[in-house]
Design a protein around this motif. Structure first.
Motif, mmCIF file in Angstrom:
data_model
loop_
_atom_site.group_PDB
_atom_site.id
_atom_site.type_symbol
_atom_site.label_atom_id
_atom_site.label_comp_id
_atom_site.label_asym_id
_atom_site.label_seq_id
_atom_site.Cartn_x
_atom_site.Cartn_y
_atom_site.Cartn_z
ATOM 1 N N LYS A 123 48.213 40.999 31.816
ATOM 2 C CA LYS A 123 49.555 40.484 32.121
ATOM 3 C C LYS A 123 49.623 38.983 31.884
ATOM 4 C CE LYS A 123 53.072 40.415 35.758
ATOM 5 N NZ LYS A 123 53.410 40.843 37.149
ATOM 6 N N VAL A 124 48.601 38.254 32.311
ATOM 7 C CA VAL A 124 48.587 36.805 32.111
ATOM 8 C C VAL A 124 48.484 36.468 30.627
ATOM 9 C CG1 VAL A 124 47.288 34.685 32.553
ATOM 10 C CG2 VAL A 124 47.654 36.319 34.399
ATOM 11 N N LEU A 125 47.651 37.195 29.894
ATOM 12 C CA LEU A 125 47.538 36.957 28.455
ATOM 13 C C LEU A 125 48.873 37.208 27.747
ATOM 14 C CD1 LEU A 125 44.061 38.555 27.641
ATOM 15 C CD2 LEU A 125 44.624 36.129 27.670
ATOM 16 N N SER A 126 49.601 38.233 28.178
ATOM 17 C CA SER A 126 50.917 38.516 27.591
ATOM 18 C C SER A 126 51.882 37.376 27.863
ATOM 19 C CB SER A 126 51.478 39.827 28.156
ATOM 20 O OG SER A 126 50.662 40.922 27.815
ATOM 21 N N THR A 127 51.829 36.833 29.085
ATOM 22 C CA THR A 127 52.700 35.711 29.451
ATOM 23 C C THR A 127 52.361 34.473 28.634
ATOM 24 O OG1 THR A 127 52.880 36.566 31.713
ATOM 25 C CG2 THR A 127 53.466 34.255 31.358
ATOM 26 N N VAL A 128 51.065 34.219 28.464
ATOM 27 C CA VAL A 128 50.627 33.061 27.671
ATOM 28 C C VAL A 128 51.119 33.191 26.235
ATOM 29 C CG1 VAL A 128 48.621 31.870 26.714
ATOM 30 C CG2 VAL A 128 48.613 32.592 29.105
ATOM 31 N N ASP A 129 51.008 34.407 25.681
ATOM 32 C CA ASP A 129 51.435 34.614 24.297
ATOM 33 C C ASP A 129 52.941 34.453 24.153
ATOM 34 O OD1 ASP A 129 50.981 35.596 21.499
ATOM 35 O OD2 ASP A 129 52.231 37.242 22.211
ATOM 36 N N GLU A 130 53.693 34.886 25.167
ATOM 37 C CA GLU A 130 55.150 34.852 25.077
ATOM 38 C C GLU A 130 55.737 33.479 25.353
ATOM 39 O OE1 GLU A 130 59.034 37.306 26.844
ATOM 40 O OE2 GLU A 130 56.990 37.766 27.528
ATOM 41 N N TYR A 131 55.170 32.777 26.340
ATOM 42 C CA TYR A 131 55.784 31.519 26.767
ATOM 43 C C TYR A 131 54.905 30.294 26.510
ATOM 44 C CZ TYR A 131 58.849 34.713 29.295
ATOM 45 O OH TYR A 131 59.713 35.712 29.625
ATOM 46 N N GLY A 132 53.711 30.492 25.961
ATOM 47 C CA GLY A 132 52.838 29.353 25.721
ATOM 48 C C GLY A 132 53.380 28.423 24.658
ATOM 49 N N ARG A 133 52.969 27.174 24.770
ATOM 50 C CA ARG A 133 53.404 26.184 23.794
ATOM 51 C C ARG A 133 52.498 26.243 22.568
ATOM 52 N NH1 ARG A 133 54.395 20.802 27.598
ATOM 53 N NH2 ARG A 133 56.039 21.703 28.920
ATOM 54 N N GLY A 134 53.103 26.528 21.431
ATOM 55 C CA GLY A 134 52.327 26.589 20.208
ATOM 56 C C GLY A 134 51.553 27.895 20.099
ATOM 57 N N PRO A 135 50.876 28.077 18.972
ATOM 58 C CA PRO A 135 50.105 29.315 18.759
ATOM 59 C C PRO A 135 48.930 29.416 19.725
ATOM 60 C CG PRO A 135 49.607 27.711 17.048
ATOM 61 C CD PRO A 135 50.750 27.140 17.836
ATOM 62 N N SER A 136 48.616 30.626 20.135
ATOM 63 C CA SER A 136 47.484 30.846 21.031
ATOM 64 C C SER A 136 46.704 32.061 20.571
ATOM 65 C CB SER A 136 47.959 31.053 22.477
ATOM 66 O OG SER A 136 48.583 32.318 22.609
ATOM 67 N N GLN A 137 45.539 32.253 21.156
ATOM 68 C CA GLN A 137 44.697 33.398 20.835
ATOM 69 C C GLN A 137 45.000 34.599 21.725
ATOM 70 O OE1 GLN A 137 41.014 31.238 21.584
ATOM 71 N NE2 GLN A 137 40.532 31.291 19.400
ATOM 72 N N ALA A 138 45.984 34.457 22.606
ATOM 73 C CA ALA A 138 46.233 35.485 23.615
ATOM 74 C C ALA A 138 46.513 36.852 23.006
ATOM 75 C CB ALA A 138 47.392 35.056 24.517
ATOM 76 N N ALA A 139 47.343 36.891 21.942
ATOM 77 C CA ALA A 139 47.689 38.173 21.332
ATOM 78 C C ALA A 139 46.456 38.861 20.756
ATOM 79 C CB ALA A 139 48.735 37.958 20.233
ATOM 80 N N GLY A 140 45.598 38.080 20.105
ATOM 81 C CA GLY A 140 44.374 38.633 19.550
ATOM 82 C C GLY A 140 43.426 39.122 20.627
ATOM 83 N N LEU A 141 43.392 38.420 21.762
ATOM 84 C CA LEU A 141 42.520 38.830 22.868
ATOM 85 C C LEU A 141 43.010 40.123 23.510
ATOM 86 C CD1 LEU A 141 41.833 35.352 24.539
ATOM 87 C CD2 LEU A 141 40.309 36.693 23.090
ATOM 88 N N ILE A 142 44.327 40.288 23.599
ATOM 89 C CA ILE A 142 44.876 41.542 24.123
ATOM 90 C C ILE A 142 44.474 42.697 23.212
ATOM 91 C CG2 ILE A 142 47.010 42.830 24.556
ATOM 92 C CD1 ILE A 142 48.305 40.178 25.369
ATOM 93 N N GLU A 143 44.634 42.479 21.915
ATOM 94 C CA GLU A 143 44.262 43.520 20.947
ATOM 95 C C GLU A 143 42.779 43.853 21.050
ATOM 96 O OE1 GLU A 143 44.478 44.298 16.099
ATOM 97 O OE2 GLU A 143 45.237 42.434 16.965
ATOM 98 N N LYS A 144 41.965 42.841 21.240
ATOM 99 C CA LYS A 144 40.520 43.064 21.340
ATOM 100 C C LYS A 144 40.177 43.810 22.628
ATOM 101 C CE LYS A 144 38.051 41.963 18.828
ATOM 102 N NZ LYS A 144 37.400 42.695 17.706
#
Length: 239
Positions: A123-144
């Motif tokens: 849930k936190v990784l999804s929030t980081v990916d959606e509202y984080g500033r700039g590109p992040s690795q969150a989406a890739g980490l969720i997939e992994k």
């Protein structure tokens, strides 16, 4: 500590040549676990992702608070549904801890908490990916995280660390002697051998149960796939 020229054991032997040096068994165990885990590329990559997950979800106070709140709400929801029960000392709030490079017992704690806080971390990784500033690795980490391979290695290492970390704690007791230490080491070697020879069914069952509960696809184990680290064009495959 054990250097033959300038180590502490050399300085002590210079003062008392009858002193006998015994390398710390708990430290030897840590070195063995670290060496074996690092020698397997899949395990090495797994712990690289673990470090990224911990960093991404706890890099700021805001993210740590969000993780704690998500876990708290998850516990309440599971209590309400009857999935877990109440009890003294059960289901305490916690956060992900960064594993230490030299003390592999800390990796056991990190993996335990990730296992317990799985949905909260996602849930936190999804929030980081959606509202984080700039590109992040969150989406890739969720997939992994939501891959069978990641879950399989997580459950495998939890079982292995459960055995080795228990030995590590006992080896650090002040009342331990060398004879008992050797007996404990032999016992753990026997447990690891048993796990290797007959532990597959239980391990795979745990992985399947976890994947089913978290909507993670379990692959067909008879399917032919390319050998890890080799191009598909080479035609080298395994099941």
């Amino acid at each position: 500590m054990r250097g033959e020229f300038n180590g502490l054991q050399k300085k002590i032997i210079d003062e008392n040549p009858y002193a006998f040096y015994v390398h710390c068994y708990a430290h030897r165990l840590q070195l063995v676990v670290m060496s074996v885990a690092s020698s397997c590329s899949s395990i090495h990559d797994f712990f690289e992702y673990i470090s990224l997950i911990v960093t991404t979800t706890t890099t700021s106070c805001k993210r740590r608070d969000a993780l704690t709140e998500a876990q708290h709400q998850d516990i309440l929801d599971r209590l309400e549904s009857g999935e877990i029960s109440t009890g003294r000392g059960l289901h305490q709030s916690s956060t992900l801890s960064r594993p230490g490079d030299t003390r592999w017992g800390s990796h056991h704690t990190t993996l335990l908490r990730l296992d317990q806080m799985w949905s909260s971390v996602l849930k936190v990784l999804s929030t980081v990916d959606e509202y984080g500033r700039g590109p992040s690795q969150a989406a890739g980490l969720i997939e992994k995280m939501e891959s069978f391979k990641f879950v399989f290695i997580l459950k495998l290492m939890l079982k292995l660390f459960g055995i080795t970390n228990e030995l590590s704690k006992v080896l650090q007791r002040k009342d331990l002697n060398i004879v008992l230490a050797m007996e404990l080491v032999n016992d753990v070697k026997a447990r690891l051998a048993t796990f290797r020879e007959s532990g597959w069914d239980n391990l795979f069952g745990d992985v399947q149960e976890f994947c089913g509960a978290n909507s993670i696809l379990v692959p067909n184990m008879d399917e032919v796939i390319p050998v890890r680290g080799r191009s598909r064009r080479e035609g080298r495959t395994v099941t």
